[in-house]
Design a protein around this motif. Structure first.
Motif, PDB file in Angstrom:
ATOM      1  N   TRP A  93       2.562 -12.399 -54.962  1.00  0.00           N
ATOM      2  CA  TRP A  93       3.353 -13.603 -54.761  1.00  0.00           C
ATOM      3  C   TRP A  93       4.818 -13.341 -55.053  1.00  0.00           C
ATOM      4  O   TRP A  93       5.164 -12.421 -55.804  1.00  0.00           O
ATOM      5  CB  TRP A  93       2.817 -14.801 -55.543  1.00  0.00           C
ATOM      6  N   LEU A  94       5.666 -14.139 -54.396  1.00  0.00           N
ATOM      7  CA  LEU A  94       7.107 -14.103 -54.636  1.00  0.00           C
ATOM      8  C   LEU A  94       7.442 -15.324 -55.477  1.00  0.00           C
ATOM      9  O   LEU A  94       7.112 -16.456 -55.081  1.00  0.00           O
ATOM     10  CB  LEU A  94       7.884 -14.183 -53.309  1.00  0.00           C
ATOM     11  N   GLY A 123      -2.702 -11.070 -48.545  1.00  0.00           N
ATOM     12  CA  GLY A 123      -1.967 -12.322 -48.387  1.00  0.00           C
ATOM     13  C   GLY A 123      -0.786 -12.327 -49.340  1.00  0.00           C
ATOM     14  O   GLY A 123      -0.800 -11.632 -50.363  1.00  0.00           O
ATOM     15  N   ILE A 124       0.254 -13.101 -48.980  1.00  0.00           N
ATOM     16  CA  ILE A 124       1.425 -13.215 -49.864  1.00  0.00           C
ATOM     17  C   ILE A 124       1.703 -14.698 -50.087  1.00  0.00           C
ATOM     18  O   ILE A 124       1.788 -15.482 -49.124  1.00  0.00           O
ATOM     19  CB  ILE A 124       2.676 -12.524 -49.255  1.00  0.00           C
ATOM     20  N   PHE A 125       1.810 -15.082 -51.349  1.00  0.00           N
ATOM     21  CA  PHE A 125       2.127 -16.466 -51.716  1.00  0.00           C
ATOM     22  C   PHE A 125       3.632 -16.552 -51.949  1.00  0.00           C
ATOM     23  O   PHE A 125       4.197 -15.714 -52.668  1.00  0.00           O
ATOM     24  CB  PHE A 125       1.363 -16.871 -52.976  1.00  0.00           C
ATOM     25  N   ILE A 126       4.255 -17.547 -51.324  1.00  0.00           N
ATOM     26  CA  ILE A 126       5.716 -17.661 -51.425  1.00  0.00           C
ATOM     27  C   ILE A 126       6.050 -18.979 -52.117  1.00  0.00           C
ATOM     28  O   ILE A 126       5.890 -20.065 -51.542  1.00  0.00           O
ATOM     29  CB  ILE A 126       6.352 -17.608 -50.011  1.00  0.00           C
ATOM     30  N   LYS A 127       6.506 -18.863 -53.352  1.00  0.00           N
ATOM     31  CA  LYS A 127       6.878 -20.081 -54.094  1.00  0.00           C
ATOM     32  C   LYS A 127       8.153 -20.661 -53.497  1.00  0.00           C
ATOM     33  O   LYS A 127       8.995 -19.914 -52.965  1.00  0.00           O
ATOM     34  CB  LYS A 127       7.142 -19.735 -55.563  1.00  0.00           C
ATOM     35  N   LEU A 147       5.270  -9.023 -40.940  1.00  0.00           N
ATOM     36  CA  LEU A 147       4.296  -8.120 -41.566  1.00  0.00           C
ATOM     37  C   LEU A 147       2.875  -8.366 -41.078  1.00  0.00           C
ATOM     38  O   LEU A 147       1.971  -7.565 -41.326  1.00  0.00           O
ATOM     39  CB  LEU A 147       4.319  -8.308 -43.096  1.00  0.00           C
ATOM     40  N   ASN A 148       2.669  -9.518 -40.425  1.00  0.00           N
ATOM     41  CA  ASN A 148       1.319  -9.895 -39.978  1.00  0.00           C
ATOM     42  C   ASN A 148       0.311  -9.926 -41.120  1.00  0.00           C
ATOM     43  O   ASN A 148      -0.811  -9.437 -40.998  1.00  0.00           O
ATOM     44  CB  ASN A 148       0.813  -8.949 -38.882  1.00  0.00           C
ATOM     45  N   VAL A 149       0.748 -10.484 -42.208  1.00  0.00           N
ATOM     46  CA  VAL A 149      -0.105 -10.668 -43.388  1.00  0.00           C
ATOM     47  C   VAL A 149      -0.213 -12.181 -43.575  1.00  0.00           C
ATOM     48  O   VAL A 149       0.780 -12.880 -43.367  1.00  0.00           O
ATOM     49  CB  VAL A 149       0.607 -10.017 -44.611  1.00  0.00           C
ATOM     50  N   PRO A 150      -1.395 -12.714 -43.923  1.00  0.00           N
ATOM     51  CA  PRO A 150      -1.466 -14.170 -44.150  1.00  0.00           C
ATOM     52  C   PRO A 150      -0.452 -14.606 -45.219  1.00  0.00           C
ATOM     53  O   PRO A 150      -0.369 -14.001 -46.284  1.00  0.00           O
ATOM     54  CB  PRO A 150      -2.902 -14.396 -44.634  1.00  0.00           C
ATOM     55  N   LEU A 151       0.324 -15.617 -44.892  1.00  0.00           N
ATOM     56  CA  LEU A 151       1.329 -16.124 -45.830  1.00  0.00           C
ATOM     57  C   LEU A 151       0.927 -17.525 -46.282  1.00  0.00           C
ATOM     58  O   LEU A 151       0.283 -18.263 -45.530  1.00  0.00           O
ATOM     59  CB  LEU A 151       2.709 -16.187 -45.162  1.00  0.00           C
ATOM     60  N   TYR A 152       1.304 -17.867 -47.500  1.00  0.00           N
ATOM     61  CA  TYR A 152       1.019 -19.194 -48.061  1.00  0.00           C
ATOM     62  C   TYR A 152       2.302 -19.699 -48.710  1.00  0.00           C
ATOM     63  O   TYR A 152       2.956 -18.951 -49.435  1.00  0.00           O
ATOM     64  CB  TYR A 152      -0.042 -19.116 -49.163  1.00  0.00           C
ATOM     65  N   ALA A 153       2.654 -20.951 -48.440  1.00  0.00           N
ATOM     66  CA  ALA A 153       3.805 -21.559 -49.124  1.00  0.00           C
ATOM     67  C   ALA A 153       3.264 -22.257 -50.366  1.00  0.00           C
ATOM     68  O   ALA A 153       2.242 -22.953 -50.291  1.00  0.00           O
ATOM     69  CB  ALA A 153       4.486 -22.554 -48.195  1.00  0.00           C
ATOM     70  N   VAL A 154       3.929 -22.052 -51.501  1.00  0.00           N
ATOM     71  CA  VAL A 154       3.465 -22.692 -52.744  1.00  0.00           C
ATOM     72  C   VAL A 154       4.551 -23.623 -53.274  1.00  0.00           C
ATOM     73  O   VAL A 154       5.651 -23.178 -53.623  1.00  0.00           O
ATOM     74  CB  VAL A 154       3.111 -21.634 -53.823  1.00  0.00           C
ATOM     75  N   HIS A 155       4.214 -24.908 -53.319  1.00  0.00           N
ATOM     76  CA  HIS A 155       5.155 -25.896 -53.849  1.00  0.00           C
ATOM     77  C   HIS A 155       5.027 -25.904 -55.369  1.00  0.00           C
ATOM     78  O   HIS A 155       4.003 -26.327 -55.900  1.00  0.00           O
ATOM     79  CB  HIS A 155       4.821 -27.281 -53.253  1.00  0.00           C
ATOM     80  N   ILE A 177       1.444 -22.158 -41.750  1.00  0.00           N
ATOM     81  CA  ILE A 177       1.453 -21.563 -43.098  1.00  0.00           C
ATOM     82  C   ILE A 177       0.780 -22.553 -44.052  1.00  0.00           C
ATOM     83  O   ILE A 177       1.301 -23.654 -44.259  1.00  0.00           O
ATOM     84  CB  ILE A 177       2.910 -21.293 -43.573  1.00  0.00           C
ATOM     85  N   PRO A 178      -0.372 -22.193 -44.624  1.00  0.00           N
ATOM     86  CA  PRO A 178      -1.027 -23.127 -45.547  1.00  0.00           C
ATOM     87  C   PRO A 178      -0.084 -23.485 -46.701  1.00  0.00           C
ATOM     88  O   PRO A 178       0.685 -22.641 -47.161  1.00  0.00           O
ATOM     89  CB  PRO A 178      -2.247 -22.355 -46.055  1.00  0.00           C
ATOM     90  N   LEU A 179      -0.178 -24.745 -47.127  1.00  0.00           N
ATOM     91  CA  LEU A 179       0.692 -25.234 -48.203  1.00  0.00           C
ATOM     92  C   LEU A 179      -0.152 -25.456 -49.456  1.00  0.00           C
ATOM     93  O   LEU A 179      -1.109 -26.236 -49.429  1.00  0.00           O
ATOM     94  CB  LEU A 179       1.348 -26.550 -47.741  1.00  0.00           C
ATOM     95  N   LEU A 180       0.203 -24.742 -50.536  1.00  0.00           N
ATOM     96  CA  LEU A 180      -0.530 -24.900 -51.796  1.00  0.00           C
ATOM     97  C   LEU A 180       0.350 -25.616 -52.810  1.00  0.00           C
ATOM     98  O   LEU A 180       1.575 -25.648 -52.662  1.00  0.00           O
ATOM     99  CB  LEU A 180      -0.941 -23.545 -52.380  1.00  0.00           C
ATOM    100  N   LEU A 181      -0.294 -26.149 -53.842  1.00  0.00           N
ATOM    101  CA  LEU A 181       0.467 -26.765 -54.933  1.00  0.00           C
ATOM    102  C   LEU A 181       0.248 -25.968 -56.210  1.00  0.00           C
ATOM    103  O   LEU A 181      -0.882 -25.586 -56.516  1.00  0.00           O
ATOM    104  CB  LEU A 181       0.011 -28.215 -55.152  1.00  0.00           C
ATOM    105  N   ASP A 182       1.332 -25.727 -56.935  1.00  0.00           N
ATOM    106  CA  ASP A 182       1.246 -25.099 -58.254  1.00  0.00           C
ATOM    107  C   ASP A 182       1.584 -26.194 -59.269  1.00  0.00           C
ATOM    108  O   ASP A 182       2.749 -26.417 -59.598  1.00  0.00           O
ATOM    109  CB  ASP A 182       2.265 -23.940 -58.322  1.00  0.00           C
ATOM    110  N   PRO A 183       0.551 -26.929 -59.732  1.00  0.00           N
ATOM    111  CA  PRO A 183       0.815 -28.058 -60.631  1.00  0.00           C
ATOM    112  C   PRO A 183       1.289 -27.597 -61.997  1.00  0.00           C
ATOM    113  O   PRO A 183       1.911 -28.368 -62.728  1.00  0.00           O
ATOM    114  CB  PRO A 183      -0.547 -28.757 -60.733  1.00  0.00           C
ATOM    115  N   SER A 184       1.009 -26.337 -62.353  1.00  0.00           N
ATOM    116  CA  SER A 184       1.365 -25.835 -63.683  1.00  0.00           C
ATOM    117  C   SER A 184       2.871 -25.689 -63.805  1.00  0.00           C
ATOM    118  O   SER A 184       3.503 -26.254 -64.707  1.00  0.00           O
ATOM    119  CB  SER A 184       0.684 -24.490 -63.926  1.00  0.00           C
TER     120      SER A 184
END
Ligand code: PEP
Ligand code: MN
Length: 334
Positions: A93-94, A123-127, A147-155, A177-184
């Motif tokens: 992740w970034l 996969g790469i998670f992008i905060k 890069l053709n790697v699955p990417l995920y956006a993390v809010h 791009i799937p959108l995830l939540l980082d509640p922490s």
């Protein structure tokens, strides 16, 4: 699609800590809508002050690989990427402090580009960046897309505040791009994690990245926001998946709205009719005209049934309705 679940401590601290958390995670009962666990833990921690725990560094890579789950860690330099490739770390992740800097993101993208596609992360998670700037976030996604790697956006919010508008805008502009939540990191507060997880479900997020530690009070970083595996289990047990609104339901809703409007007009007209027949009743009374005039009812029926037949409307329904309306009129005139 199953929700992505990335869970684990803020940071790798020692092998025993990792073992304890992963043992507890094996016992978790996941809701049917959650995909398999991805284990997260940082080894190079981008801490604000140099006087705090900075992460265990490269030593943590081998400990991480002993975990019986696919693992994810944060990368911020080319050296981090090469170290992860060497140890076959599954996901990266970034962090928010990385996505804010396009030069650093481009350098990471260029480094992965030099690595064989088979050795790139799964996969790469992008905060989101640590500023409310959706273009920077989208820029980071676009720099990594080749890069053709699955990417995920993390809010993960900014300064412990959610930036829902930015998250939705990112999702609107990059819908694949799937959108995830980082509640922490979003709240910085363990007591808010459950509420935010449900909010993410209600807002149709595609998953969560959650910090989990067996002893949050003893954690070397982010101790206030980490939850225990048992707390996570309780949160997962309480999650309620909203019923998805199907295309059919949307059309039905619109048609029902139109129906309600037509009904409003219909009942207004029925009311007008009742008031008119009351006025007719007054005239009949004044001039001693009989209330019931069968020829009048026959005329109305005959005329309206011809009208109904021409329009292919059920004549028995029209007949019953006229008799019903007539009855109401007679009653109002007596
Ligand atoms: C983390 O996930 O531990 C982290 C440092 O994240 P962020 O970049 O969102 O602060
Ligand atoms: Mn953290």
């Amino acid at each position: 699609m199953l929700k992505t679940l990335v869970i684990g401590p803020c940071a790798v601290e020692n092998p025993q800590q990792l073992r304890e958390i992963s043992e507890a995670m094996k016992e978790l009962v996941l809701p049917s809508f959650c995909g398999p666990i991805i284990f997260r833990a940082g080894i190079w921690k981008p801490r604000t002050s140099p006087n705090t725990f900075q992460g265990v560094g490269n030593a943590g890579l081998t400990w991480l690989k002993e975990i019986p789950f696919p693992v994810a860690t944060e990368v911020a330099t080319a050296e981090h990427i090469y170290a992860c490739v060497k140890t076959h770390i599954d996901y990266c992740w970034l962090g928010t402090r990385t996505t804010i800097n396009p030069i650093v993101v481009q350098e990471l993208a260029d480094t992965w580009q030099k690595i064989s596609p088979l050795d790139r992360p799964k996969g790469i998670f992008i905060k989101n960046p640590m500023a409310q700037d959706v273009d920077l976030w989208i820029g980071a996604i676009d720099r990594l897309s080749p890069l053709n790697v699955p990417l995920y956006a993390v809010h993960r919010g900014v300064n412990h505040h959610p930036c829902w508008k930015m998250a939705f805008e990112c999702h609107r502009q990059r819908p694949n791009i799937p959108l995830l939540l980082d509640p922490s990191h979003l709240s910085g507060d363990a007591s808010q994690v459950g509420l935010l997880c449900q909010q993410a479900l209600d807002l149709d997020f595609d998953g969560w990245m959650i910090e989990v530690h067996c002893h949050p009070d003893k954690a070397l970083s982010d101790s206030k926001q980490q939850i225990t595996p048992q707390q996570l289990q309780n949160i997962l047990n309480g999650l309620v998946l909203p019923t998805p609104i199907t295309e059919g339901q949307k059309v039905l809703k619109e048609l029902r709205k139109q129906m309600d409007e037509v009904d409003d007009e219909l009942w207004d007209i029925i009311q007008q009719r009742i008031e008119l027949s009351q006025k007719i009743g007054v005239v009949k009374k004044k001039y001693h005209i009989p209330i019931l005039q069968v020829e009048r009812l026959q005329d109305i029926l005959q005329h309206r049934l011809i009208w109904a037949r021409e329009r292919h409307i059920d004549t028995s329904f029209v007949e019953q309705l006229i008799i019903l309306l007539h009855e109401v009129s007679i009653k109002s005139q007596i």
